[in-house]
Motif scaffolding. Structure first.
Motif, PDB file in Angstrom:
ATOM      1  N   VAL A 676      12.850  -6.660  48.434  1.00 52.84           N
ATOM      2  CA  VAL A 676      14.193  -6.995  48.013  1.00 52.84           C
ATOM      3  C   VAL A 676      14.605  -8.318  48.665  1.00 52.84           C
ATOM      4  N   SER A 677      15.309  -9.144  47.917  1.00 49.88           N
ATOM      5  CA  SER A 677      15.684 -10.469  48.410  1.00 49.88           C
ATOM      6  C   SER A 677      17.201 -10.594  48.509  1.00 49.88           C
ATOM      7  N   GLU A 678      17.658 -11.697  49.073  1.00 46.37           N
ATOM      8  CA  GLU A 678      19.096 -11.950  49.188  1.00 46.37           C
ATOM      9  C   GLU A 678      19.750 -12.039  47.814  1.00 46.37           C
ATOM     10  N   ASP A 679      19.054 -12.608  46.853  1.00 38.72           N
ATOM     11  CA  ASP A 679      19.619 -12.718  45.508  1.00 38.72           C
ATOM     12  C   ASP A 679      19.852 -11.339  44.904  1.00 38.72           C
ATOM     13  N   HIS A 680      18.869 -10.415  45.116  1.00 40.35           N
ATOM     14  CA  HIS A 680      19.054  -9.066  44.588  1.00 40.35           C
ATOM     15  C   HIS A 680      20.255  -8.376  45.255  1.00 40.35           C
ATOM     16  N   VAL A 681      20.355  -8.478  46.583  1.00 46.28           N
ATOM     17  CA  VAL A 681      21.471  -7.851  47.306  1.00 46.28           C
ATOM     18  C   VAL A 681      22.793  -8.480  46.877  1.00 46.28           C
ATOM     19  N   SER A 682      22.776  -9.778  46.708  1.00 52.04           N
ATOM     20  CA  SER A 682      24.010 -10.466  46.303  1.00 52.04           C
ATOM     21  C   SER A 682      24.445 -10.008  44.916  1.00 52.04           C
ATOM     22  N   ALA A 683      23.453  -9.808  44.005  1.00 49.78           N
ATOM     23  CA  ALA A 683      23.804  -9.335  42.666  1.00 49.78           C
ATOM     24  C   ALA A 683      24.385  -7.927  42.722  1.00 49.78           C
ATOM     25  N   LEU A 684      23.847  -7.081  43.590  1.00 52.02           N
ATOM     26  CA  LEU A 684      24.381  -5.723  43.732  1.00 52.02           C
ATOM     27  C   LEU A 684      25.789  -5.738  44.339  1.00 52.02           C
ATOM     28  N   ARG A 715       3.657   2.656  47.334  1.00 49.61           N
ATOM     29  CA  ARG A 715       4.900   2.205  46.703  1.00 49.61           C
ATOM     30  C   ARG A 715       4.632   0.883  45.995  1.00 49.61           C
ATOM     31  N   ARG A 716       5.014   0.811  44.752  1.00 46.12           N
ATOM     32  CA  ARG A 716       4.742  -0.374  43.947  1.00 46.12           C
ATOM     33  C   ARG A 716       5.852  -1.406  44.112  1.00 46.12           C
ATOM     34  N   ALA A 717       5.517  -2.639  43.862  1.00 44.74           N
ATOM     35  CA  ALA A 717       6.513  -3.713  43.937  1.00 44.74           C
ATOM     36  C   ALA A 717       7.518  -3.560  42.799  1.00 44.74           C
ATOM     37  N   LEU A 718       8.787  -3.757  43.116  1.00 39.80           N
ATOM     38  CA  LEU A 718       9.850  -3.649  42.118  1.00 39.80           C
ATOM     39  C   LEU A 718      10.696  -4.904  42.072  1.00 39.80           C
ATOM     40  N   PHE A 719      11.397  -5.153  43.167  1.00 41.94           N
ATOM     41  CA  PHE A 719      12.371  -6.254  43.183  1.00 41.94           C
ATOM     42  C   PHE A 719      11.702  -7.613  43.012  1.00 41.94           C
ATOM     43  N   SER A 720      10.477  -7.749  43.523  1.00 45.61           N
ATOM     44  CA  SER A 720       9.803  -9.041  43.371  1.00 45.61           C
ATOM     45  C   SER A 720       9.490  -9.341  41.915  1.00 45.61           C
ATOM     46  N   LEU A 721       9.527  -8.315  41.042  1.00 47.40           N
ATOM     47  CA  LEU A 721       9.256  -8.509  39.621  1.00 47.40           C
ATOM     48  C   LEU A 721      10.534  -8.615  38.805  1.00 47.40           C
ATOM     49  N   VAL A 722      11.671  -8.518  39.468  1.00 44.91           N
ATOM     50  CA  VAL A 722      12.964  -8.547  38.769  1.00 44.91           C
ATOM     51  C   VAL A 722      13.641  -9.883  39.045  1.00 44.91           C
ATOM     52  N   PRO A 723      13.824 -10.726  38.035  1.00 45.02           N
ATOM     53  CA  PRO A 723      14.516 -12.000  38.262  1.00 45.02           C
ATOM     54  C   PRO A 723      16.025 -11.783  38.382  1.00 45.02           C
ATOM     55  N   THR A 724      16.659 -12.682  39.048  1.00 47.47           N
ATOM     56  CA  THR A 724      18.126 -12.647  39.189  1.00 47.47           C
ATOM     57  C   THR A 724      18.701 -13.883  38.529  1.00 47.47           C
ATOM     58  N   PRO A 725      19.941 -13.810  38.025  1.00 46.52           N
ATOM     59  CA  PRO A 725      20.538 -14.992  37.382  1.00 46.52           C
ATOM     60  C   PRO A 725      20.759 -16.108  38.390  1.00 46.52           C
ATOM     61  N   ALA A 726      20.586 -17.338  37.957  1.00 43.26           N
ATOM     62  CA  ALA A 726      20.789 -18.481  38.844  1.00 43.26           C
ATOM     63  C   ALA A 726      22.254 -18.557  39.242  1.00 43.26           C
ATOM     64  N   PRO A 727      22.545 -18.827  40.524  1.00 43.55           N
ATOM     65  CA  PRO A 727      23.950 -18.918  40.961  1.00 43.55           C
ATOM     66  C   PRO A 727      24.624 -20.103  40.302  1.00 43.55           C
ATOM     67  N   PRO A 728      25.915 -19.982  39.976  1.00 43.38           N
ATOM     68  CA  PRO A 728      26.628 -21.105  39.340  1.00 43.38           C
ATOM     69  C   PRO A 728      26.743 -22.281  40.288  1.00 43.38           C
ATOM     70  N   LEU A 729      26.691 -23.500  39.719  1.00 43.59           N
ATOM     71  CA  LEU A 729      26.815 -24.709  40.525  1.00 43.59           C
ATOM     72  C   LEU A 729      28.245 -24.822  41.068  1.00 43.59           C
TER      73      LEU A 729
END
Length: 739
Positions: A676-684, A715-729
């Motif tokens: 899990v990455s910061e982008d995933h946590v931020s989206a949640l 345990r299989r990889a999950l979040f690394s295969l899930v893209p997150t939307p690019a943050p707005p400029l």
């Protein structure tokens, strides 16, 4: 002797220039004397002894003169004796010359007398020849008739009588030749052709030794006796040796080779097996005939059985060499020849038969096929078989590909699994070619084994390429397949059948790991088939996930119900797939559904406006996780491998009422899912809708606290295969705030 006499006896030397050595010697003597005198009388006190020196030199001079006179006298006496001896010799030579002159005259008279006797001598020679001719004339008159009779005997194959008659004629020729002084009579001109005719008759009889030994052994015995008797006979005639014994032996060998290996008897295209089978029967029979019938007709030193064995072996070897130098053999002929030469020829069925005597042993001869011949035949066989195998595999693949576009579902076996004979055909073709080569040699078996693995790899590549074309044409609409997914599932069963049976291509003598490239290709084929199946599933599910999450999703389970129904309908055909591939497909299908679910959550389509909506979202995640687990449990997927529990972990993040404790939940999420990455946590956190900037930073900072957790086993990889939307400029406009 007075001085006048002495002067008279002394030799007169020529004056000066004719004796330069004498003049030089005198000069040297005077110079030496002067030097000695100047050295002796250099001081005045030595002049007192001048008289002594003079008297001593006078004595020395007298002594030298006396010695010289003695030598000269002795020399003159020797010269006088020599002159006297020369005079006596001259008188003797003159006497011998006169005697030789008289002898020359006598010889001249005798030569003139001998010339008068030459006609008489010629008359004597002619008289002797006429006397011999008169004595031999009755016998000479019978020579033409004897020659004709001898030729008749040869034509009648009465070889011993013909040889006796020929010897009598040759004896008469010898008796006639000596009295006539080597003169050849025309009456004997026919003896040369007659002897050649008899030699040819002997050769013909020897060349048909096998036949004569059964039908007319007396003729064979007669031919051999003629050759042997003639070999021990010497003649005074100046004619080359006939070498009938050697010609007889060569005829024995030539006739034997001609019978079995003549040009008309050599195999034509496709007839090699029949020719070799005929030789398998004929050659031992020929050796048995030689041992039982031909050998008793020949002298022991002929070693007939050994001669037969060596001749047959050499002829066969030469015939095979010529056969290999011709057009390239077909695979069946190359295999037959290799097996026959390496196993049958020296085996108990043929040259190793116990019925043959030890003289027939050919094991000490050079091999029937050289190493180069064996290499050539093995290469030919492998190349031909490889082309044939490639053609058969391509036909099997073409037939299988043609079925993929049928209007009916794939065939099934009695157990209900999709089935095709193609994998069994492929492995049977390869295994049969490997197995049959064990009858020849290990080297050929290894070559064919390597060829089989190479062709299987090529077949798997072609199979994979055909799958890609099939999928591409179907997806593009160029060639729609009514049962596209079902045939993909059927190919997965084919891959399983190949994987489970490929071990037949690894006999005990093959090194471990030889099948690793084939197994890797099969694994890659399995992954490709699964990927194509899952792409079809994904194409059906993607439109459904476009509406998730949403306000409707918060209040109703209909959206996920549609996903589950379509997934269940898609996966119901997995029951026709054999284990363990069916578990792999179910796990991949569940994995892709969960990934699409996570992808939808991360897109930011929904933001909870209050605590009630967050509670609804958390409850929806729980219900969806339970529904997905129940779905795949009903399909047969084991609970331990399911990925749906990740939704429960996300539910805890949404269900947390105190945002200040989000760091603990994020840290727990990181422990369960290290990818899990910061982008995933931020989206949640965006989905919660109640997280301030400080709370967000605190929650995200918990991802960096502590060591990086290692992925959990299984345990299989999950979040690394899930893209997150690019943050707005970020932008700073006059009407906006820049914080």
């Amino acid at each position: 002797m007075d001085s006048a006499a002495n002067n008279k006896m002394q030799p007169a030397f020529p004056p000066g220039p004719e004796w330069p050595e004498q003049e030089r010697a005198e000069q040297l003597a005077r110079g030496a004397a002067l030097k000695w005198a100047s050295g002796v009388f250099y001081r005045p006190e030595q002049l007192a002894r001048l008289g002594q020196y003079r008297s001593r030199e006078v004595q020395r001079t007298c002594s030298l003169e006396a010695r010289i006179k003695s030598v000269v006298q002795s020399y003159l006496e020797g010269v006088k004796t020599g002159v006297w001896q020369l005079a006596r010799a001259l008188e003797a030579v003159q006497g011998a010359r006169e005697a030789l002159g008289q002898a020359r005259g006598l010889l001249r008279d005798m030569a003139e007398a001998a010339k008068t006797l030459e006609p008489l001598q010629r008359q004597v020679v002619q008289h002797k020849q006429l006397q011999a001719m008169s004595q031999l004339l009755p016998r000479l008159r019978a020579v033409p008739a004897a020659v004709a009779h001898t030729q008749t005997l040869i034509d009648a194959q009465r070889l011993l009588e013909a040889y006796v008659s020929l010897r009598e004629l040759e004896q008469l020729q010898e008796e006639t030749r000596a009295p006539l002084g080597g003169l050849e009579l025309p009456v004997f001109e026919g003896l040369g052709p007659l002897a050649e005719a008899l030699g040819q008759a002997v050769e013909e009889a020897a060349g048909a030794a096998g036949h004569l030994a059964r039908e007319d052994p007396s003729l064979l015995v007669a031919a051999v006796r003629v050759a042997e008797v003639d070999a021990g006979h010497t003649t005074s005639l100046e004619q080359p040796p006939r070498n009938w014994r050697q010609r007889c032996l060569q005829a024995l060998q030539g006739g034997l080779e001609r019978i079995h290996f003549g040009t008309p008897l050599r195999p034509g295209p496709g007839a090699l097996a029949e020719w070799l089978e005929a030789l398998r029967v004929a050659l031992p029979a020929e050796l048995a005939t030689a041992e039982a019938l031909v050998a008793p007709c020949c002298p022991p030193h002929y070693q007939v059985v050994q001669l037969w064995a060596h001749t047959l072996h050499s002829g066969l070897r030469r015939c095979l060499q010529q056969l290999l130098e011709g057009p390239e053999l077909e695979a069946a002929d190359a295999f037959t020849l290799l097996h026959w030469a390496l196993h049958v020829y020296l085996g108990p069925e043929m040259m190793g038969s116990l019925e043959l005597g030890p003289e027939a042993d050919v094991s000490d001869l050079e091999p029937l096929l050289t190493l180069e011949n064996i290499e050539q035949l093995e290469a030919t066989f492998v190349a031909k078989v490889q082309a044939s195998v490639a053609q058969w595999l391509q036909k099997a693949l073409d037939g299988e590909v043609a079925e993929w576009s049928r209007d009916q579902e794939p065939d099934t076996d009695p157990s209900g699994f999709y089935h095709s004979p193609m994998p069994a055909i492929v492995l049977q073709i390869l295994e049969e070619n490997i197995r049959v080569t064990s009858m020849v040699s290990e080297s050929l078996q290894r070559r064919v084994h390597g060829m089989a693995l190479s062709e299987l790899n090529a077949f798997l590549r072609s199979f994979s390429d055909a799958l890609i074309r099939f999928s591409r044409d179907h997806l593009r609409g160029e060639a729609m397949a009514p049962h596209y997914v079902l045939y993909l599932l059927a190919t997965l069963n084919h891959q399983l059948a190949l994987s489970s049976s490929v071990s037949v291509l690894q006999p005990d003598w093959v090194a471990p790991g030889t099948l690793a490239p084939v197994e890797a290709a099969l694994d890659e084929l399995q992954r490709r088939i699964c990927r194509l199946v899952l792409e079809a599933l994904l194409a059906e599910l993607q439109p459904l996930f476009e509406a998730l999450p949403s306000r409707r999703w918060l209040s109703s389970p209909e959206l996920l119900d549609d996903v589950c129904k379509r997934t269940a309908r898609f996966c119901q055909d997995f029951r026709h797939v054999r284990k363990p591939a069916v578990q792999l497909l179910l796990a991949e299908a569940e994995h892709i559904v969960v990934l699409q679910y996570l992808r939808a959550l991360m897109q930011g389509r929904l933001v909870c406006r209050n605590a009630e909506e967050r509670t609804q979202a958390a409850e929806r995640l729980r219900q969806d996780a339970a529904q997905l687990q129940e779905l795949f449990l009903s399909l047969g997927l084991e609970e331990s491998v399911q990925c749906a529990p990740v939704l429960l972990a996300l539910r805890e993040l949404l269900n947390l009422r105190d945002p200040t404790l989000l760091g603990l939940e994020v840290a727990g999420l990181r422990q369960q899912f290290p990818d899990v990455s910061e982008d995933h946590v931020s989206a949640l956190l965006d989905l919660r809708g109640d997280v301030s900037r400080e709370q967000r930073l605190a929650a995200l900072s918990s991802l960096q606290v502590g060591p990086q957790p290692s992925p959990q086993a299984g345990r299989r990889a999950l979040f690394s295969l899930v893209p997150t939307p690019a943050p707005p400029l970020s932008s700073c406009l006059p009407s906006g705030s820049c914080a």
